[in-house]
Structures are given as structure tokens and as C-alpha cells.
Design an enzyme around this catalytic site. Structure first.
Site, mmCIF file in Angstrom:
data_model
loop_
_atom_site.group_PDB
_atom_site.id
_atom_site.type_symbol
_atom_site.label_atom_id
_atom_site.label_comp_id
_atom_site.label_asym_id
_atom_site.label_seq_id
_atom_site.Cartn_x
_atom_site.Cartn_y
_atom_site.Cartn_z
ATOM 1 N N ASP A 188 11.389 -3.995 -6.811
ATOM 2 C CA ASP A 188 11.057 -3.653 -5.432
ATOM 3 C C ASP A 188 9.551 -3.495 -5.292
ATOM 4 O OD1 ASP A 188 10.695 -2.655 -2.893
ATOM 5 O OD2 ASP A 188 12.368 -1.251 -2.998
ATOM 6 N N HIS A 193 5.166 1.639 -1.288
ATOM 7 C CA HIS A 193 5.311 2.563 -2.399
ATOM 8 C C HIS A 193 4.107 2.561 -3.354
ATOM 9 C CE1 HIS A 193 9.318 2.799 -0.833
ATOM 10 N NE2 HIS A 193 9.501 1.526 -1.035
#
Length: 285
Positions: A188, A193
Site C-alpha cells: 500500500d 501514509h
């Protein structure tokens, strides 16, 4: 309108072959914070090849490709800026224990597009099977900010009542400062993030932990605390993402034991127990 519900629902299923091995499983477990203490026999079930078992939430990263929340954006009829996308919820049904290594077929399709007024809510279901039959079914619920208001079906609105009484167990798990950077290696690569500028564009003070990392951490807490670290007892696992966790914070997981079921809620300790996971249920054998 960037989201064309009729086109997304009518799109042909997307099938792909994916594979994994013990190294991928170990990386996933380490990205959840497994291995502390390093010599704990229960932790060795997540880290040591000779004792390795697969936490069912590994299904969300199996094959190392993008998660459902990202794959949903490539569905015909969906054309949305990634910075306007939030992961709203996740469900998983395990048909058989997940093997340490396998090559399987994963088939995904949009099963619902709901009009929430200020947003659209899209459900992407993935069925995964090997030569022996179905392995798991997962569904990602994707919140698309600013994409509602076309007069479509709002979808279900009811939520389960919160667990009654005090929790039977309370578990706290630290989130490392670099945990999101490590979890990105499972596949991911959403810049939310890791990239402070992208996080700011998405409305966050700094990069946030992957919701699916929190999801995995909470399931591990339930397995270790209630199920005797036996990952094969998990039958299904569902949650609603109620808020974010920032790297460096502490995740507090409350667990209520029920017959064949664990109810859970997770909060961020340092922000006055701000909700993180809600409506969370583990069905087990």
C-alpha cells in the site's frame, strides 16, 4: 459527475493471479508490530519460519498489490482524486485457513454505490480461491468525499448497538514512529501514509497510519488475548474506520467476550481515546 454509479456496478469483474510466500507473511506480521518480545513463543508463531501461522487479516495485502480502497479507483465509472478518498470500512470472511504460500485467483467487482449526500460510498468485494476452492471473501467500503448528491440510494444507515457493560479485556499496543513506512512495504504505497504535503492536501496534520494496519493490529490483539493465539479460529472480521491513528501514538483495544463472537472498539490513547475502530466484530470457532 466523476462517479457514475450505473457504469461502476455494470463493470466486468476484474480477475488477477496473485501469489505469496512465508517471507510476505513475516513482513506483514512485523509491520503490525509482531515480534515483541522477540522470544515469546506466541510471537514466534508470527515471525519464525518453523512455527509460522498466517493472521487472517493478511488477506488484505496478499499478493503485494494495492488494497481494495485503491483498486476501487480504477473501476470504470470512478474518476476521483486520491486525496478525497477515505477507507470507511472493511470486512473479511475466511473460508479456510490461509496457507503460508499459494498462487490464487482474486476476482473483484463493485457491489454497491450509495449516495450519502456529501459523499459517495462504494463497496468493492473480492473473492479469492485456489485449486481447492474459496479461501476468503473481503469487502472494502470506500468513502469518496464530495461525490454524492445525485439522488441515488443512501444504503443502510443502522449501526449495531455498542457492547453493554465494561470490557472483559483492555489491550494497549504502541504504534512505532516508522510503522507506516514499514507497512507500506506490504504493497500500500498511498502517499497519505508517508508524504506530509499529500497528507496536508487530504486534510491531516501529518501522515497517518494505514487503516488496514490498525485493522490487523486489532485482530492480532483479539487472537492473542481471547483465542489463545490460534489464528485458525477466526471465521470473520468486520470493522468501521471511525478515525485515524498517527505513528507514535498508542492504540487501546477494548474487547467484550461473547459466545462465538468478540466485540471490539479501538481508540487513540494520546488524543483522549479518540475513536479509531467502531462496530468491530470477530466471529470465531
Amino acid at each position: 459527475m466523476p462517479v457514475d454509479a450505473a457504469t461502476a456496478l455494470a463493470a466486468a469483474p476484474d480477475s488477477r493471479r496473485i501469489a505469496w510466500g512465508p517471507r510476505d507473511v513475516q513482513l506483514y506480521h512485523l509491520a503490525l508490530g509482531a515480534g515483541v518480545p522477540a522470544t515469546d513463543p506466541r510471537e514466534l508463531r508470527y515471525t519464525l519460519e518453523s512455527r509460522l501461522h498466517v493472521l487472517p487479516a493478511f488477506a488484505t495485502v496478499a499478493g503485494g498489490g494495492p488494497p481494495g480502497v485503491i483498486r476501487a479507483l480504477s473501476v470504470p465509472g470512478v474518476d476521483v482524486d486520491l486525496a478525497r478518498v477515505l477507507h470507511a470500512g472493511q470486512s473479511l470472511t475466511v473460508h479456510r485457513p490461509i496457507p503460508l504460500h499459494a498462487t490464487v485467483t482474486a476476482t473483484s467487482r463493485v457491489t454497491a454505490v450509495h449516495d450519502k449526500g456529501t459523499a459517495a460510498l462504494l463497496a468493492l468485494r473480492t473473492e479469492t480461491a485456489d485449486d481447492g476452492g474459496p479461501l476468503w471473501t473481503e469487502e472494502a467500503h470506500v468513502h469518496l468525499r464530495g461525490e454524492g448528491g445525485w439522488g441515488g440510494d443512501r444504503g443502510p444507515s443502522g449501526r449495531p448497538a455498542p457492547p453493554a457493560g465494561p470490557p472483559d479485556e483492555v489491550v494497549e499496543r504502541p504504534v512505532r514512529e516508522d510503522q507506516a513506512l514499514l507497512y507500506r512495504l506490504t504493497g500500500d504505497r498511498n502517499p497519505l501514509h508517508a508524504d506530509p504535503d499529500f497528507a496536508a492536501r487530504a486534510g491531516f496534520a501529518r501522515p497517518v497510519l494505514h487503516g488496514l494496519c490498525t485493522y490487523g493490529m486489532a485482530l492480532k490483539a483479539a487472537v492473542d488475548t481471547v483465542l489463545g493465539a490460534d489464528v485458525t479460529r477466526v471465521r470473520s472480521y468486520t470493522t468501521r474506520f471511525a478515525g485515524v491513528v498517527y505513528p507514535g501514538e498508542t492504540l487501546r483495544v477494548r474487547l467484550w467476550r461473547r459466545e462465538g463472537r468478540i466485540r471490539m472498539a479501538a481508540t487513540a490513547v494520546e488524543r483522549d481515546d479518540a475513536p479509531v475502530l467502531a462496530d468491530t466484530v470477530v466471529e470465531h470457532g
